[in-house]
Design a protein around this motif. Structure first.
Motif, mmCIF file in Angstrom:
data_model
loop_
_atom_site.group_PDB
_atom_site.id
_atom_site.type_symbol
_atom_site.label_atom_id
_atom_site.label_comp_id
_atom_site.label_asym_id
_atom_site.label_seq_id
_atom_site.Cartn_x
_atom_site.Cartn_y
_atom_site.Cartn_z
ATOM 1 N N PHE A 4 0.832 -1.211 0.000
ATOM 2 C CA PHE A 4 0.000 0.000 0.000
ATOM 3 C C PHE A 4 0.862 1.254 0.000
ATOM 4 O O PHE A 4 0.580 2.218 -0.719
ATOM 5 C CB PHE A 4 -0.933 0.011 1.218
ATOM 6 N N ILE A 5 1.938 1.249 0.784
ATOM 7 C CA ILE A 5 2.838 2.402 0.822
ATOM 8 C C ILE A 5 3.491 2.594 -0.539
ATOM 9 O O ILE A 5 3.610 3.717 -1.039
ATOM 10 C CB ILE A 5 3.901 2.218 1.933
ATOM 11 N N ARG A 6 3.946 1.489 -1.147
ATOM 12 C CA ARG A 6 4.558 1.602 -2.478
ATOM 13 C C ARG A 6 3.560 2.193 -3.470
ATOM 14 O O ARG A 6 3.899 3.098 -4.236
ATOM 15 C CB ARG A 6 5.008 0.215 -2.962
ATOM 16 N N TRP A 7 2.329 1.674 -3.453
ATOM 17 C CA TRP A 7 1.305 2.158 -4.379
ATOM 18 C C TRP A 7 1.055 3.650 -4.179
ATOM 19 O O TRP A 7 0.912 4.396 -5.153
ATOM 20 C CB TRP A 7 0.014 1.370 -4.156
ATOM 21 N N ALA A 8 1.021 4.114 -2.924
ATOM 22 C CA ALA A 8 0.778 5.527 -2.643
ATOM 23 C C ALA A 8 1.940 6.406 -3.089
ATOM 24 O O ALA A 8 1.745 7.577 -3.452
ATOM 25 C CB ALA A 8 0.514 5.721 -1.149
ATOM 26 N N LEU A 9 3.146 5.857 -3.069
ATOM 27 C CA LEU A 9 4.331 6.633 -3.425
ATOM 28 C C LEU A 9 4.585 6.694 -4.935
ATOM 29 O O LEU A 9 5.338 7.544 -5.392
ATOM 30 C CB LEU A 9 5.575 6.047 -2.739
ATOM 31 N N VAL A 10 3.980 5.783 -5.680
ATOM 32 C CA VAL A 10 4.282 5.697 -7.124
ATOM 33 C C VAL A 10 4.108 7.033 -7.841
ATOM 34 O O VAL A 10 5.010 7.476 -8.568
ATOM 35 C CB VAL A 10 3.456 4.583 -7.801
ATOM 36 N N PRO A 11 2.979 7.755 -7.698
ATOM 37 C CA PRO A 11 2.859 9.032 -8.432
ATOM 38 C C PRO A 11 3.886 10.059 -7.991
ATOM 39 O O PRO A 11 4.367 10.862 -8.800
ATOM 40 C CB PRO A 11 1.425 9.484 -8.132
ATOM 41 N N VAL A 12 4.229 10.059 -6.700
ATOM 42 C CA VAL A 12 5.252 10.979 -6.195
ATOM 43 C C VAL A 12 6.601 10.673 -6.831
ATOM 44 O O VAL A 12 7.313 11.570 -7.305
ATOM 45 C CB VAL A 12 5.351 10.891 -4.659
ATOM 46 N N MET A 13 6.952 9.386 -6.872
ATOM 47 C CA MET A 13 8.242 8.984 -7.420
ATOM 48 C C MET A 13 8.305 9.235 -8.923
ATOM 49 O O MET A 13 9.345 9.658 -9.447
ATOM 50 C CB MET A 13 8.494 7.502 -7.117
ATOM 51 N N THR A 123 10.672 4.469 -10.409
ATOM 52 C CA THR A 123 9.206 4.595 -10.430
ATOM 53 C C THR A 123 8.521 3.500 -9.614
ATOM 54 O O THR A 123 7.306 3.346 -9.674
ATOM 55 C CB THR A 123 8.688 4.558 -11.872
ATOM 56 N N LEU A 124 9.309 2.759 -8.840
ATOM 57 C CA LEU A 124 8.782 1.742 -7.921
ATOM 58 C C LEU A 124 7.920 0.690 -8.615
ATOM 59 O O LEU A 124 6.852 0.297 -8.129
ATOM 60 C CB LEU A 124 7.985 2.396 -6.780
ATOM 61 N N THR A 125 8.374 0.217 -9.769
ATOM 62 C CA THR A 125 7.719 -0.923 -10.403
ATOM 63 C C THR A 125 7.610 -2.059 -9.397
ATOM 64 O O THR A 125 8.580 -2.372 -8.703
ATOM 65 C CB THR A 125 8.526 -1.388 -11.631
ATOM 66 N N SER A 126 6.455 -2.669 -9.301
ATOM 67 C CA SER A 126 6.283 -3.722 -8.304
ATOM 68 C C SER A 126 7.215 -4.899 -8.598
ATOM 69 O O SER A 126 7.561 -5.162 -9.755
ATOM 70 C CB SER A 126 4.834 -4.206 -8.270
ATOM 71 N N VAL A 127 7.597 -5.596 -7.544
ATOM 72 C CA VAL A 127 8.465 -6.762 -7.711
ATOM 73 C C VAL A 127 7.781 -7.805 -8.588
ATOM 74 O O VAL A 127 8.424 -8.461 -9.423
ATOM 75 C CB VAL A 127 8.836 -7.349 -6.335
ATOM 76 N N ARG A 128 6.478 -7.945 -8.418
ATOM 77 C CA ARG A 128 5.744 -8.922 -9.223
ATOM 78 C C ARG A 128 5.808 -8.575 -10.707
ATOM 79 O O ARG A 128 6.070 -9.443 -11.553
ATOM 80 C CB ARG A 128 4.297 -8.971 -8.753
ATOM 81 N N ALA A 129 5.570 -7.302 -11.043
ATOM 82 C CA ALA A 129 5.625 -6.884 -12.442
ATOM 83 C C ALA A 129 7.038 -6.996 -12.994
ATOM 84 O O ALA A 129 7.246 -7.394 -14.146
ATOM 85 C CB ALA A 129 5.109 -5.456 -12.587
ATOM 86 N N TRP A 130 8.026 -6.625 -12.191
ATOM 87 C CA TRP A 130 9.429 -6.743 -12.606
ATOM 88 C C TRP A 130 9.777 -8.186 -12.920
ATOM 89 O O TRP A 130 10.378 -8.473 -13.962
ATOM 90 C CB TRP A 130 10.331 -6.208 -11.499
ATOM 91 N N ARG A 131 9.404 -9.106 -12.053
ATOM 92 C CA ARG A 131 9.703 -10.528 -12.273
ATOM 93 C C ARG A 131 9.021 -11.020 -13.551
ATOM 94 O O ARG A 131 9.648 -11.704 -14.370
ATOM 95 C CB ARG A 131 9.232 -11.355 -11.081
#
Length: 243
Positions: A4-13, A123-131
């Motif tokens: 949730f924190i990662r998702w909230a930070l994505v637009p900021v990053m 841009t904090l791509t999720s680990v799942r998407a990266w994998r």
């Protein structure tokens, strides 16, 4: 970092990375042909692909960047010639990489060096998407290359070692890069002919200094040390024919 924190930070990053990345427009980069060579017999043919180090930020020639530095470092270890081609895009991500290389003939290369992950970390791509995306890309490289081609996946460079990203948000991106690197290392171990090569910053360099030819020599040395074993010490005429 929780999801949730990662998702909230994505637009900021993303906004911060876009603003900070605009500062790279003033940084020197090569304008010559993206090729380099080290003379010798039975040359190894290497492709360098990706963003970040593949682009050559901070130097004016690919001979001083990763292609030339790698050609010299690898040749010094194998005593063979080395021919390096570079295909790069400052905006490449794991998701875009398949399209970036889909139409290129990979079978002519003995080794493919991949430099991806910096943009995904910023841009904090999720680990799942990266994998998922990196797995699809690396599997494409293995399928599209010859049976003897070796793939070397470079780790994400230390984010805060790039001056425009050296700050509190850069620390967040750097921690995320470490997660991506851990995922990449596990993935590479599961794939044939694929090696993960961690990258470190050159020691003793002030954080306000952009990369120089010495940085590329440092990274080329790390790469060449990892490449020389898989590539082998062949004699002329012993190389396996492409599939």
């Amino acid at each position: 970092m929780g999801e949730f924190i990662r998702w909230a930070l994505v637009p900021v990053m993303r906004a911060w990375a876009a603003r900070a990345g605009a500062g790279l427009g003033h940084v020197p980069r090569p304008t010559d042909a993206p090729h380099a060579r080290s003379a010798g017999i039975d040359s190894d043919r290497v492709l360098v692909f990706g963003s970040g180090p593949a682009v050559g930020w901070g130097v004016l020639s690919h001979d001083l960047g990763l292609p030339g530095s790698l050609a010299r470092a690898l040749s010094a270890r194998t005593r063979r010639g080395v021919e390096v081609d570079a295909i790069f895009n400052p905006h490449s991500t794991a998701r875009s990489a398949v399209a970036d290389l889909r139409d290129h003939d990979l079978s002519r290369y003995d080794a493919i060096v991949v430099t991806l992950g910096g943009n995904d970390a910023l841009t904090l791509t999720s680990v799942r998407a990266w994998r998922r995306d990196l797995s699809a890309f690396l599997r494409m490289l293995v399928r599209g290359s010859s049976r003897s081609t070796q793939v070397f996946m470079m780790g994400v460079q230390p984010i805060r070692a790039v001056p425009v990203f050296d700050g509190p948000l850069g620390s967040i991106a750097e921690r995320h890069a470490q997660l991506l690197n851990q995922t990449t290392a596990v993935l590479c171990r599961s794939l044939p002919r694929t090696t993960f090569v961690p990258l470190t910053a050159r020691p003793g360099v002030p954080s306000d200094r952009f990369r120089t030819a010495e940085d590329y020599r440092h990274w080329a040395g790390l790469l060449a040390d990892s490449m020389v074993g898989p590539l082998g010490v062949e004699r002329p005429g012993e190389r396996e024919s492409p599939a």
